[in-house]
Design a protein around this motif. Structure first.
Motif, short mmCIF file in Angstrom:
data_model
loop_
_atom_site.label_atom_id
_atom_site.label_comp_id
_atom_site.label_asym_id
_atom_site.label_seq_id
_atom_site.Cartn_x
_atom_site.Cartn_y
_atom_site.Cartn_z
N UNK A 11 0.83 -1.20 0.00
CA UNK A 11 0.00 0.00 0.00
C UNK A 11 0.87 1.25 0.00
N UNK A 12 1.91 1.27 -0.83
CA UNK A 12 2.80 2.43 -0.90
C UNK A 12 2.03 3.67 -1.34
N UNK A 13 2.56 4.83 -0.94
CA UNK A 13 1.98 6.12 -1.32
C UNK A 13 3.11 7.09 -1.65
N UNK A 14 2.76 8.14 -2.40
CA UNK A 14 3.77 9.16 -2.69
C UNK A 14 3.11 10.51 -2.94
N UNK B 91 2.52 15.31 2.79
CA UNK B 91 2.03 13.98 3.14
C UNK B 91 1.78 13.18 1.86
N UNK B 92 2.27 11.94 1.80
CA UNK B 92 2.11 11.13 0.60
C UNK B 92 0.70 10.58 0.46
N UNK B 93 -0.08 11.15 -0.44
CA UNK B 93 -1.48 10.78 -0.55
C UNK B 93 -1.86 10.01 -1.80
N UNK B 94 -0.95 9.91 -2.78
CA UNK B 94 -1.28 9.23 -4.03
C UNK B 94 -0.81 7.78 -3.98
N UNK B 95 -1.64 6.88 -4.46
CA UNK B 95 -1.30 5.46 -4.51
C UNK B 95 -0.85 5.14 -5.94
#
Length: 118
Positions: free
Chosen positions: A83-86, A104-108
């Motif tokens: 479930x990484x985010x960036x 804050x990393x909000x995009x998957x």
């Protein structure tokens, strides 16, 4: 969008590079294609913030059609297994970029993987 980020070290001793490609899948138009050097890296557990400077590149976005060499960028990644985010920010679009500062990393990502080692 496609990102390739390879950074090592930490504040004051960072090395690395990044590449970004942004294409329009419908028209096959290249909207952005640039690369550069990572200048600062900070990690905290599974999260990393990397900032850098574009050494070569161009963007062709609505209202922006220019060489972006010398502009700063920021990447934030969260290595959370499957479930990484960036998140990313571009100085050439008006984002205030400071060394080792990100959002804050909000995009998957749709595919790919991040590995963060603290």
């Amino acid at each position: 969008m496609r990102f390739t980020i390879d950074a090592r070290g930490g504040p004051g001793a960072t090395t690395g590079t990044f590449e970004v490609f942004h294409g329009n899948g419908t028209t096959n138009e290249v909207l952005g294609d640039f690369e550069g050097d990572i200048t600062c890296l900070m990690t905290a557990g599974e999260v990393a913030i990397a900032t850098g400077v574009i050494t070569k590149g161009h963007v062709n976005l609505p209202g922006v059609d220019r060489d972006v060499t010398g502009k700063k960028v920021s990447f934030t990644v969260h290595d959370d297994g499957r479930h990484d985010r960036m998140y990313w920010m571009w100085e050439f679009l008006g984002a205030p970029i400071n060394n080792c500062v990100g959002m804050a990393p909000g995009f998957v990502p749709s595919h790919g993987d991040f590995t963060v080692r603290d």
